[in-house]
Design an enzyme around this catalytic site. Structure first.
Site, PDB file in Angstrom:
ATOM      1  N   TYR A  57       0.848  -1.205   0.000  1.00 38.84           N
ATOM      2  CA  TYR A  57       0.000   0.000   0.000  1.00 38.84           C
ATOM      3  C   TYR A  57       0.871   1.238   0.000  1.00 38.84           C
ATOM      4  O   TYR A  57       1.865   1.296   0.748  1.00 38.84           O
ATOM      5  CB  TYR A  57      -0.914   0.024   1.236  1.00 38.84           C
ATOM      6  CG  TYR A  57      -2.355  -0.263   0.895  1.00 38.84           C
ATOM      7  CD1 TYR A  57      -3.029   0.548  -0.012  1.00 38.84           C
ATOM      8  CD2 TYR A  57      -3.025  -1.335   1.475  1.00 38.84           C
ATOM      9  CE1 TYR A  57      -4.358   0.279  -0.339  1.00 38.84           C
ATOM     10  CE2 TYR A  57      -4.349  -1.605   1.147  1.00 38.84           C
ATOM     11  CZ  TYR A  57      -5.007  -0.789   0.232  1.00 38.84           C
ATOM     12  OH  TYR A  57      -6.301  -1.056  -0.092  1.00 38.84           O
ATOM     13  N   GLU A  59      -0.501   4.867  -0.378  1.00 39.24           N
ATOM     14  CA  GLU A  59      -1.276   6.095  -0.590  1.00 39.24           C
ATOM     15  C   GLU A  59      -0.400   7.330  -0.411  1.00 39.24           C
ATOM     16  O   GLU A  59       0.370   7.426   0.548  1.00 39.24           O
ATOM     17  CB  GLU A  59      -2.472   6.141   0.362  1.00 39.24           C
ATOM     18  CG  GLU A  59      -3.643   5.373  -0.234  1.00 39.24           C
ATOM     19  CD  GLU A  59      -4.473   4.652   0.789  1.00 39.24           C
ATOM     20  OE1 GLU A  59      -3.880   4.120   1.740  1.00 39.24           O
ATOM     21  OE2 GLU A  59      -5.704   4.609   0.622  1.00 39.24           O
ATOM     22  N   ASP A 203      -6.972  13.814 -24.798  1.00 35.48           N
ATOM     23  CA  ASP A 203      -7.037  12.390 -24.450  1.00 35.48           C
ATOM     24  C   ASP A 203      -6.347  11.623 -25.573  1.00 35.48           C
ATOM     25  O   ASP A 203      -6.927  11.416 -26.646  1.00 35.48           O
ATOM     26  CB  ASP A 203      -8.507  11.971 -24.302  1.00 35.48           C
ATOM     27  CG  ASP A 203      -8.637  10.519 -23.845  1.00 35.48           C
ATOM     28  OD1 ASP A 203      -7.667   9.754 -24.008  1.00 35.48           O
ATOM     29  OD2 ASP A 203      -9.715  10.152 -23.337  1.00 35.48           O
ATOM     30  N   THR A 229      -4.247   6.271 -21.491  1.00 40.68           N
ATOM     31  CA  THR A 229      -4.032   4.930 -20.954  1.00 40.68           C
ATOM     32  C   THR A 229      -2.631   4.512 -21.373  1.00 40.68           C
ATOM     33  O   THR A 229      -1.992   5.152 -22.224  1.00 40.68           O
ATOM     34  CB  THR A 229      -5.056   3.920 -21.513  1.00 40.68           C
ATOM     35  OG1 THR A 229      -5.072   4.021 -22.929  1.00 40.68           O
ATOM     36  CG2 THR A 229      -6.441   4.166 -20.964  1.00 40.68           C
ATOM     37  N   LYS A 232      -2.430   0.784 -24.843  1.00 39.82           N
ATOM     38  CA  LYS A 232      -2.842   0.705 -26.261  1.00 39.82           C
ATOM     39  C   LYS A 232      -1.590   0.781 -27.140  1.00 39.82           C
ATOM     40  O   LYS A 232      -0.752  -0.115 -27.042  1.00 39.82           O
ATOM     41  CB  LYS A 232      -3.874   1.792 -26.540  1.00 39.82           C
ATOM     42  CG  LYS A 232      -5.150   1.624 -25.693  1.00 39.82           C
ATOM     43  CD  LYS A 232      -6.225   2.615 -26.099  1.00 39.82           C
ATOM     44  CE  LYS A 232      -7.528   2.364 -25.363  1.00 39.82           C
ATOM     45  NZ  LYS A 232      -7.646   3.132 -24.113  1.00 39.82           N
ATOM     46  N   ARG A 238      -2.157  -2.403 -18.343  1.00 42.83           N
ATOM     47  CA  ARG A 238      -3.436  -1.681 -18.241  1.00 42.83           C
ATOM     48  C   ARG A 238      -3.315  -0.666 -17.118  1.00 42.83           C
ATOM     49  O   ARG A 238      -3.216  -1.016 -15.944  1.00 42.83           O
ATOM     50  CB  ARG A 238      -4.580  -2.650 -17.937  1.00 42.83           C
ATOM     51  CG  ARG A 238      -4.757  -3.727 -18.980  1.00 42.83           C
ATOM     52  CD  ARG A 238      -6.114  -4.352 -18.906  1.00 42.83           C
ATOM     53  NE  ARG A 238      -7.059  -3.565 -19.645  1.00 42.83           N
ATOM     54  CZ  ARG A 238      -7.221  -3.637 -20.986  1.00 42.83           C
ATOM     55  NH1 ARG A 238      -6.499  -4.476 -21.696  1.00 42.83           N
ATOM     56  NH2 ARG A 238      -8.105  -2.877 -21.586  1.00 42.83           N
TER      57      ARG A 238
HETATM   58  N1  DSN Z   1     -12.310   0.822 -24.708  1.00 47.66           N
HETATM   59  C1  DSN Z   1     -11.399   1.712 -25.386  1.00 47.66           C
HETATM   60  C2  DSN Z   1     -11.375   1.464 -26.833  1.00 47.66           C
HETATM   61  O1  DSN Z   1     -11.532   0.319 -27.238  1.00 47.66           O
HETATM   62  O2  DSN Z   1     -11.177   2.387 -27.600  1.00 47.66           O
HETATM   63  C3  DSN Z   1     -11.672   3.119 -25.055  1.00 47.66           C
HETATM   64  O3  DSN Z   1     -11.698   3.282 -23.690  1.00 47.66           O
END
Ligand code: DSN
Length: 424
Positions: A57, A59, A203, A229, A232, A238
């Site tokens: 932990y 925080e 974003d 994120t 990707k 993730r």
């Molecule tokens: N779920 C993502 C996507 O597939 O684009 C976006 O959050």
């Protein structure tokens, strides 16, 4: 034939679960994964996510924690933060958001109050739920106003964005999305945000790897906050990050913790640090450019086969196909392609007359296949498979889908995926 990764302790403790993990490994190895938001992480990133860091932990932030025993965790988080700053050229980075939606929610918490007006691209036009769409908390707790794309070009209409911003005076403007096949003009958004005194949140979840690898312009000079994120095109675990100018650092950090979250996921932080190390290597620039080259080649090959591509093609990793002219609904096509070992997702297209759960399009992308080393020479082959798959879907030709499944598995066996060894 594929061979699953060894997980001896898992197999001994829970054979049922181990079998499911093994089946997923085989599926990811044998199929052509075209979902543009997915990828394969390196074995090293996989290992980092499975470390004992998850036992801790933490925080707070490095040097300012609410628990003791942070000798190593502070260094891990600092490594991730410094690498994010270096890779993206930002003044501040917070690597604690659990994923993209909490990251975006933290931006709301930092810069708006419930009931305030916020602006983003509408979901069916290519935006994201958290950009103020009605069914999301962001469209319920805030007054979400939405821009779209032009009917004739399927590209963002900056006159519409400017007019809407002037009329609605949003506190936050989001740019970026989940089904945007074209370059995002961060400079144009920045100009509009400054004019109406809004915070611009870029974003870049889908394109973070392309930005890191120099294959898409950076939002850094134009956006106040960058949300992404890490799993990707960036090819990390993730997770998510919020990056900003130094002036917004305090607001962002306070919003993530204690505003929204408790303890950070330290094993994920370690894997983010590693993914950023990989993204800083010269080979990652080649990867990012190869993702785009593959997407453009795939788009050309699909156009040559009479597919209708939203906006006529792509500038990035993503191709959005409107199947109306093929007379096959997106969901029917996506499910048939899945049976053929070609994994896509059904998706709305701009001005879609059909419903989101049964839309007109499919969304595909090249991050995963590029991670396996497939090049532009193979994109006509993939377009041919998609063509045959969609035609078979229309006719209900299961034999053709089964034949495709074999061809796909054969090719995939020649291109082992990172983290998924294939036996010779
Ligand atoms: N779920 C993502 C996507 O597939 O684009 C976006 O959050």
């Amino acid at each position: 034939m594929t061979q699953s990764l060894p997980h001896p302790a898992l197999a001994a403790a829970d054979p049922e679960l181990a079998a499911l993990v093994g089946a997923e490994e085989r599926l990811q190895a044998d199929t052509l994964r075209l979902i543009p938001s997915e990828n394969y992480v390196s074995t090293a990133v996989l290992e980092a996510t499975g470390t004992v860091l998850q036992n801790k932990y933490s925080e707070g932030y490095a040097g300012r924690r609410y628990y003791e025993g942070q000798q190593n965790i502070d260094l891990v988080e600092t490594l991730a933060v410094e690498r994010a700053k270096a890779v993206f050229g930002v003044e501040h980075a917070n690597v604690q958001p659990y994923s993209g939606s909490p990251a975006n929610l933290a931006a709301y918490l930092a810069f708006a109050r419930p009931g305030d007006t916020v602006m983003g691209m509408s979901l069916p036009m290519g935006g994201h739920l958290t950009h103020g769409w009605g069914v999301s908390a962001t469209g319920t707790w805030f007054n979400g106003v939405q821009y779209g794309v032009r009917h004739d070009t399927a590209r963002i209409d900056f006159d519409e964005v400017r007019d809407l911003a002037r009329k609605e005076r949003p506190k936050i403007i989001f740019c970026g999305g989940t089904a945007v096949p074209r370059t995002i003009d961060f400079a144009a958004f920045g100009e509009i945000a400054r004019e109406v005194d809004a915070v611009l949140v870029a974003d870049i979840a889908h394109i973070a790897g392309l930005v890191a690898g120099g294959a898409h312009p950076s939002p850094v000079p134009h956006a106040d906050v960058i949300s992404t994120t890490t799993h990707k095109t960036l090819r990390g675990p993730r997770g998510a990050m919020l990056m900003s100018r130094a002036t917004h650092a305090k607001a962002i950090d306070k919003a993530v913790f204690p505003g929204l979250q408790g303890g950070p996921h330290n094993h994920t932080t370690a894997a983010i640090a590693l993914a950023l190390h990989e993204a800083a290597a010269p080979s990652f620039r080649d990867y990012a450019h190869a993702v785009v080259a593959n997407a453009k080649a795939l788009a050309e090959a699909l156009l040559a086969r009479g597919f209708d591509l939203v906006s006529g093609g792509t500038d990035n990793h993503l191709v959005l196909i409107d199947l109306t002219n093929k007379d096959v609904p997106g969901k029917v096509a996506a499910k048939a392609l899945d049976r053929a070992g070609i994994v896509v997702n059904y998706n709305t297209v701009p001005f879609d007359p059909r419903k989101p759960f049964d839309p007109s399009g499919i969304r595909i992308g090249t991050p995963s296949l590029t991670s396996r080393g497939l090049g532009t020479d193979l994109m006509p082959q993939i377009a041919e498979w998609i063509d045959r798959g969609v035609t078979a879907a229309g006719k209900g030709d299961e034999e053709e889908l089964a034949a495709l499944r074999g061809e796909v598995a054969e090719l995939m066996a020649r291109y082992p995926a990172p983290g998924l060894p294939i036996a010779g």
